[in-house]
Design a protein around this motif. Structure first.
Motif, PDB file in Angstrom:
ATOM      1  N   ASN A 168       0.838  -1.206   0.000  1.00 10.83           N
ATOM      2  CA  ASN A 168       0.000   0.000   0.000  1.00 10.83           C
ATOM      3  C   ASN A 168       0.869   1.251   0.000  1.00 10.83           C
ATOM      4  OD1 ASN A 168      -2.330  -1.535   0.053  1.00 10.83           O
ATOM      5  ND2 ASN A 168      -2.613  -1.375   2.267  1.00 10.83           N
ATOM      6  N   ARG A 169       1.969   1.214   0.778  1.00  7.26           N
ATOM      7  CA  ARG A 169       2.878   2.370   0.814  1.00  7.26           C
ATOM      8  C   ARG A 169       3.540   2.574  -0.539  1.00  7.26           C
ATOM      9  NH1 ARG A 169       3.875   7.258   1.932  1.00  7.26           N
ATOM     10  NH2 ARG A 169       6.063   7.763   2.307  1.00  7.26           N
ATOM     11  N   ARG A 170       3.925   1.516  -1.225  1.00  6.47           N
ATOM     12  CA  ARG A 170       4.508   1.644  -2.568  1.00  6.47           C
ATOM     13  C   ARG A 170       3.508   2.248  -3.542  1.00  6.47           C
ATOM     14  NH1 ARG A 170       7.679  -3.540  -4.687  1.00  6.47           N
ATOM     15  NH2 ARG A 170       8.393  -1.969  -6.169  1.00  6.47           N
ATOM     16  N   ARG A 171       2.263   1.795  -3.446  1.00  2.85           N
ATOM     17  CA  ARG A 171       1.240   2.351  -4.340  1.00  2.85           C
ATOM     18  C   ARG A 171       1.034   3.848  -4.073  1.00  2.85           C
ATOM     19  NH1 ARG A 171      -2.931  -0.256  -2.540  1.00  2.85           N
ATOM     20  NH2 ARG A 171      -3.619   1.515  -1.293  1.00  2.85           N
ATOM     21  N   ASP A 172       1.005   4.218  -2.788  1.00  2.00           N
ATOM     22  CA  ASP A 172       0.826   5.633  -2.446  1.00  2.00           C
ATOM     23  C   ASP A 172       2.002   6.470  -2.946  1.00  2.00           C
ATOM     24  OD1 ASP A 172      -1.511   4.910  -1.224  1.00  2.00           O
ATOM     25  OD2 ASP A 172      -0.681   4.932   0.817  1.00  2.00           O
ATOM     26  N   ASP A 228      15.286  -6.215   7.935  1.00  2.00           N
ATOM     27  CA  ASP A 228      15.937  -5.052   8.528  1.00  2.00           C
ATOM     28  C   ASP A 228      14.929  -4.292   9.388  1.00  2.00           C
ATOM     29  OD1 ASP A 228      17.288  -2.766   9.187  1.00  2.00           O
ATOM     30  OD2 ASP A 228      17.943  -2.291   7.156  1.00  2.00           O
ATOM     31  N   GLU A 229      15.171  -4.288  10.687  1.00  6.31           N
ATOM     32  CA  GLU A 229      14.236  -3.619  11.605  1.00  6.31           C
ATOM     33  C   GLU A 229      14.162  -2.124  11.330  1.00  6.31           C
ATOM     34  OE1 GLU A 229      14.385  -2.691  16.293  1.00  6.31           O
ATOM     35  OE2 GLU A 229      14.297  -4.826  15.803  1.00  6.31           O
ATOM     36  N   VAL A 237       7.302  -2.477  13.895  1.00  6.55           N
ATOM     37  CA  VAL A 237       8.528  -3.021  14.506  1.00  6.55           C
ATOM     38  C   VAL A 237       8.163  -3.958  15.653  1.00  6.55           C
ATOM     39  CG1 VAL A 237      10.615  -2.425  15.797  1.00  6.55           C
ATOM     40  CG2 VAL A 237       9.937  -1.057  13.818  1.00  6.55           C
ATOM     41  N   ASP A 238       7.160  -3.570  16.443  1.00  5.95           N
ATOM     42  CA  ASP A 238       6.720  -4.443  17.544  1.00  5.95           C
ATOM     43  C   ASP A 238       6.129  -5.754  17.002  1.00  5.95           C
ATOM     44  OD1 ASP A 238       7.511  -2.497  19.310  1.00  5.95           O
ATOM     45  OD2 ASP A 238       5.518  -1.633  19.548  1.00  5.95           O
ATOM     46  N   ASP A 239       5.365  -5.655  15.909  1.00  8.03           N
ATOM     47  CA  ASP A 239       4.815  -6.873  15.295  1.00  8.03           C
ATOM     48  C   ASP A 239       5.940  -7.783  14.827  1.00  8.03           C
ATOM     49  OD1 ASP A 239       2.211  -6.027  15.661  1.00  8.03           O
ATOM     50  OD2 ASP A 239       2.103  -5.037  13.724  1.00  8.03           O
ATOM     51  N   LEU A 240       6.959  -7.204  14.201  1.00  2.00           N
ATOM     52  CA  LEU A 240       8.098  -7.988  13.724  1.00  2.00           C
ATOM     53  C   LEU A 240       8.829  -8.648  14.885  1.00  2.00           C
ATOM     54  CD1 LEU A 240      10.021  -8.833  11.426  1.00  2.00           C
ATOM     55  CD2 LEU A 240      11.255  -6.690  11.797  1.00  2.00           C
ATOM     56  N   ALA A 241       9.007  -7.908  15.979  1.00  2.05           N
ATOM     57  CA  ALA A 241       9.697  -8.474  17.150  1.00  2.05           C
ATOM     58  C   ALA A 241       8.914  -9.666  17.703  1.00  2.05           C
ATOM     59  CB  ALA A 241       9.860  -7.398  18.222  1.00  2.05           C
ATOM     60  N   GLU A 242       7.587  -9.572  17.699  1.00  2.82           N
ATOM     61  CA  GLU A 242       6.762 -10.680  18.186  1.00  2.82           C
ATOM     62  C   GLU A 242       6.943 -11.913  17.309  1.00  2.82           C
ATOM     63  OE1 GLU A 242       3.694 -12.274  20.782  1.00  2.82           O
ATOM     64  OE2 GLU A 242       4.972 -10.499  20.907  1.00  2.82           O
ATOM     65  N   ARG A 288      11.345   2.750   9.324  1.00  2.00           N
ATOM     66  CA  ARG A 288      11.224   3.891   8.407  1.00  2.00           C
ATOM     67  C   ARG A 288       9.965   3.805   7.560  1.00  2.00           C
ATOM     68  NH1 ARG A 288      16.764   2.757   7.393  1.00  2.00           N
ATOM     69  NH2 ARG A 288      16.158   1.771   5.434  1.00  2.00           N
ATOM     70  N   ALA A 289       9.648   2.595   7.117  1.00  2.00           N
ATOM     71  CA  ALA A 289       8.542   2.447   6.170  1.00  2.00           C
ATOM     72  C   ALA A 289       7.178   2.397   6.848  1.00  2.00           C
ATOM     73  CB  ALA A 289       8.755   1.188   5.331  1.00  2.00           C
ATOM     74  N   LEU A 290       7.105   1.693   7.999  1.00  2.00           N
ATOM     75  CA  LEU A 290       5.789   1.373   8.559  1.00  2.00           C
ATOM     76  C   LEU A 290       5.566   1.878   9.977  1.00  2.00           C
ATOM     77  CD1 LEU A 290       5.559  -2.339   7.317  1.00  2.00           C
ATOM     78  CD2 LEU A 290       4.763  -0.267   6.151  1.00  2.00           C
ATOM     79  N   GLY A 291       6.620   2.350  10.645  1.00  2.00           N
ATOM     80  CA  GLY A 291       6.423   2.900  11.978  1.00  2.00           C
ATOM     81  C   GLY A 291       6.699   1.913  13.097  1.00  2.00           C
ATOM     82  N   ARG A 292       6.556   2.425  14.322  1.00  2.00           N
ATOM     83  CA  ARG A 292       6.922   1.674  15.524  1.00  2.00           C
ATOM     84  C   ARG A 292       6.046   0.446  15.719  1.00  2.00           C
ATOM     85  NH1 ARG A 292      10.872   0.414  19.076  1.00  2.00           N
ATOM     86  NH2 ARG A 292       9.829  -0.925  20.589  1.00  2.00           N
ATOM     87  N   ARG A 293       4.748   0.543  15.445  1.00  2.00           N
ATOM     88  CA  ARG A 293       3.875  -0.603  15.688  1.00  2.00           C
ATOM     89  C   ARG A 293       4.296  -1.803  14.852  1.00  2.00           C
ATOM     90  NH1 ARG A 293      -2.530  -1.272  14.250  1.00  2.00           N
ATOM     91  NH2 ARG A 293      -2.812  -3.287  15.273  1.00  2.00           N
TER      92      ARG A 293
END
Length: 649
Positions: free
Chosen positions: A69-73, A330-331, A343-348, A336-341
């Motif tokens: 979605n970010r790429r499309r935007d 890469d965290e 990053v938390d999802d990735l850590a989980e 940079r692309a998607l924000g802190r939330r």
């Protein structure tokens, strides 16, 4: 007196925290593995979906969706030729202002100037070059032309150094000189590093002087090189994304701007150094932008740089390449692309993968991922819980009990411990024996002779044989995963609640073989012809003969009639329809089971007429039962049947 102060623990993970619970993750993986999915693929599928009972519950697919979605935007933000459009507009404005000043003048010089303006080339860069030494009659036209040159300097430098447009907002000669000094020192530092002479102090001294020109605040020279190289590559992709005419025109404008600023040589040195240090970047690709608004060169480069980062992030999030690991993502790129939330999802998700390995449920061997024996036991326990929940809902059969696994109910008496005893220890009597032996006022030390165990009622033991059809038809009918899950559930029940029983799981297709519980989860079907129940019954008979004093229990799960038998030379013979010899030999083994006192209960997963006729004949000759459960109730039927037989034992 000693004084103590208490506070939060900061020296690492909480040592008193309970272990991270990954059992639900393993159960979710287990469902896929039992259906025949490779453990590595099952883990990828779990990480893609995320855990449904997790507080966050977002998997890699959700992160991928955000990236796309970010790429499309980004692609819809605007066009890449914004600087060209702005430059043409300012050039036309300056020429218009100059013509307005020349028109009222009847002098021949004014006509010559007008003729010079009429012959300007259509190419904006060439026109600017021609007008570099032009003596503007109009002060407004001169100011507009200076604004044009300043715009190009800012945009060109901003395309290489993010944030330079803001740093050069004011037409300050001192600010431009500082940029020149920075580029010269940067090139010297890169050349020094190439010779192996660079030190951390050099970088810290450089950032102390020019750190405000680098808003991403690199911490090392490598981070600075990476940032600049990615932006330079994005600028190259911007040029490649334009039409040939636009590309030539913009390249000319850039060269003109750098030459006017006295930066052409330094920029060339920097570009060569960055390309040499990061040849792995995409220096020649192109990108299609679909927006209507024109973007300046710096903004367009930023958009293309972010698009490249998102493309790399998307590839990492897909995890579809050999040896893919969550650590590959890469965290910082996610942040940079998607924000802190995100990053938390990735850590989980990373924690799920790491904990499955750390807690001994998964292991990597020769580059492949495997379930451990501990994981298989857990899958069996989960399958058993599901079966018991079905039994409980149906109000029949036994129920799950905590502490199951004793050999009988406690009698209240105890006896001396003997090697091999599995009964619980009588702690009070054990310690009492040690105190009496050691004497009063002496340290208590336990010896082997002190131990006593609680006596339990004796239960009769059973020899259990579970015969599971491994033929390809089980996959075609969708019963393969259910059959494996049921086998694991029964194995878990026998080994935990009735440890005195001896269970053997036998799989059969063209041949039969004994299956260990650890291989059941990852067991694949046999892509061969034949349902050799004859061979399976032979192996089951040997198991029963090894336990002559045990209650014999034989359970058969199949979806097809016998179509193969074992010859005397050990070779399997296949015939369809079944040959008389296959049926005779199979029935002979059924009769042997009957003479052993073993009842054969057949769980029929298909209603083919030949199969129905065969199992009815087995029931008539052996006295066993024929059950036809739906696949989702196979575990319930089979476990209930085993428990019913145990109650009779």
């Amino acid at each position: 007196m000693s004084r103590y102060r208490y506070g939060a623990y900061h020296d690492g993970p909480d040592p008193l925290a309970p272990p991270y619970d990954v059992r639900s993750a393993l159960d979710a993986m287990g469902d896929s593995v039992l259906e025949g999915t490779d453990p590595a693929e099952a883990l990828r599928e779990l990480l893609r979906r995320g855990l449904p009972d997790s507080p966050r519950g977002r998997g890699l697919d959700d992160l991928l969706r955000q990236v796309r979605n970010r790429r499309r935007d980004l692609r819809g933000q605007g066009r890449l030729d914004g600087t060209l459009e702005q430059a043409r507009a300012l050039l036309d404005k300056a020429i218009g202002q100059e013509r307005a000043a020349l028109f009222p003048d009847p002098d021949d010089e004014a006509r010559l100037r007008e003729a010079e303006l009429d012959t300007l080339p259509a190419d904006t860069a060439q026109a600017i070059t021609r007008l570099r030494d032009y003596d503007w009659r109009s002060p407004d036209a001169r100011a507009t032309f200076e604004e044009l040159k300043h715009l190009l300097r800012r945009d060109v430098l901003d395309s290489q150094f993010r944030g330079m447009k803001q740093a050069l907002e004011q037409q300050d000669p001192a600010a431009m000189q500082r940029v020149k000094d920075m580029m010269a020192e940067l090139n010297e530092m890169l050349e020094k590093d190439a010779r192996g002479e660079h030190t951390e102090e050099d970088f810290e001294r450089f950032m102390g002087k020019y750190g405000d020109l680098f808003p991403d605040a690199p911490r090392t020279l490598e981070e600075l090189v990476d940032s600049l190289a990615r932006r330079a590559a994005a600028m190259n992709r911007l040029l490649a994304s334009l039409t040939p005419e636009q590309r030539a025109e913009l390249a000319g404008l850039m060269a003109q701007a750098l030459e006017d600023a006295g930066l052409a040589m330094e920029m060339s040195r920097l570009s060569d150094a960055l390309r040499a240090r990061r040849p792995d970047l995409d220096w020649g690709g192109s990108e299609r932008m679909t927006g209507d608004d024109p973007l300046g060169m710096g903004d367009a480069t930023t958009a293309l740089e972010e698009l490249a980062d998102l493309a790399e992030l998307e590839a990492a999030l897909r995890q579809d390449y050999p040896g893919a690991r969550m650590d590959d993502i890469d965290e910082e790129a996610v942040r940079r692309a998607l924000g802190r939330r995100a990053v938390d999802d990735l850590a989980e998700l990373r924690r799920i993968e790491a904990e499955l390995e750390r807690q001994g449920y998964l292991r990597r061997r020769s580059g492949s991922l495997e379930l451990t024996a501990k994981a298989v036991r857990r899958l069996g326990e989960t399958a058993l819980r599901r079966v018991f929940s079905q039994l409980e809902a149906a109000r029949r059969g036994d129920h799950d009990q905590d502490g199951a696994g004793q050999a009988g109910e406690l009698t209240g008496a105890s006896r001396e411990w003997r090697f091999g005893d599995e009964q619980p220890l009588d702690v009070v009597r054990t310690l009492g024996n040690a105190v009496r032996r050691s004497g009063a006022h002496r340290p208590v030390r336990l010896h082997a002779g002190d131990f006593e165990v609680l006596e339990t009622e004796r239960r009769s033991a059973a020899a259990v044989c579970l015969l599971v059809d491994l033929s390809y038809s089980m996959v075609l009918r969708g019963t393969w995963g259910v059959a494996k899950q049921t086998a694991l559930a029964l194995h878990s029940l026998v080994t935990t609640k009735y440890p005195q029983d001896a269970i053997q799981i036998i799989g059969f297709s063209n041949y039969a073989r004994v299956l260990q519980s650890t291989e059941m989860a990852g067991l694949d079907w046999d892509m061969v012809q034949g349902t050799n129940l004859h061979h399976a019954l032979l192996i089951a008979g040997r198991h029963l003969d090894r336990h002559p004093d045990f209650e014999p229990i034989v359970l058969v799960v199949t979806d097809g009639e016998p179509t193969a038998h074992l010859r005397r030379d050990g070779r399997s013979v296949f015939d369809y329809p079944p040959s008389p010899e296959t049926l005779v030999l199979t029935m002979a083994e059924v009769d042997k089971m009957t003479r052993r006192g073993a009842t054969l209960n057949v769980f029929m997963l298909a209603d083919d007429q030949r199969l129905v006729s065969f199992v009815e004949e087995v029931a008539r000759r052996n006295g066993g039962r024929v059950l036809a459960p739906t696949p989702d109730r196979l575990g319930e039927y089979l476990v209930s049947d085993y428990l019913r037989a145990r109650r009779r034992a």
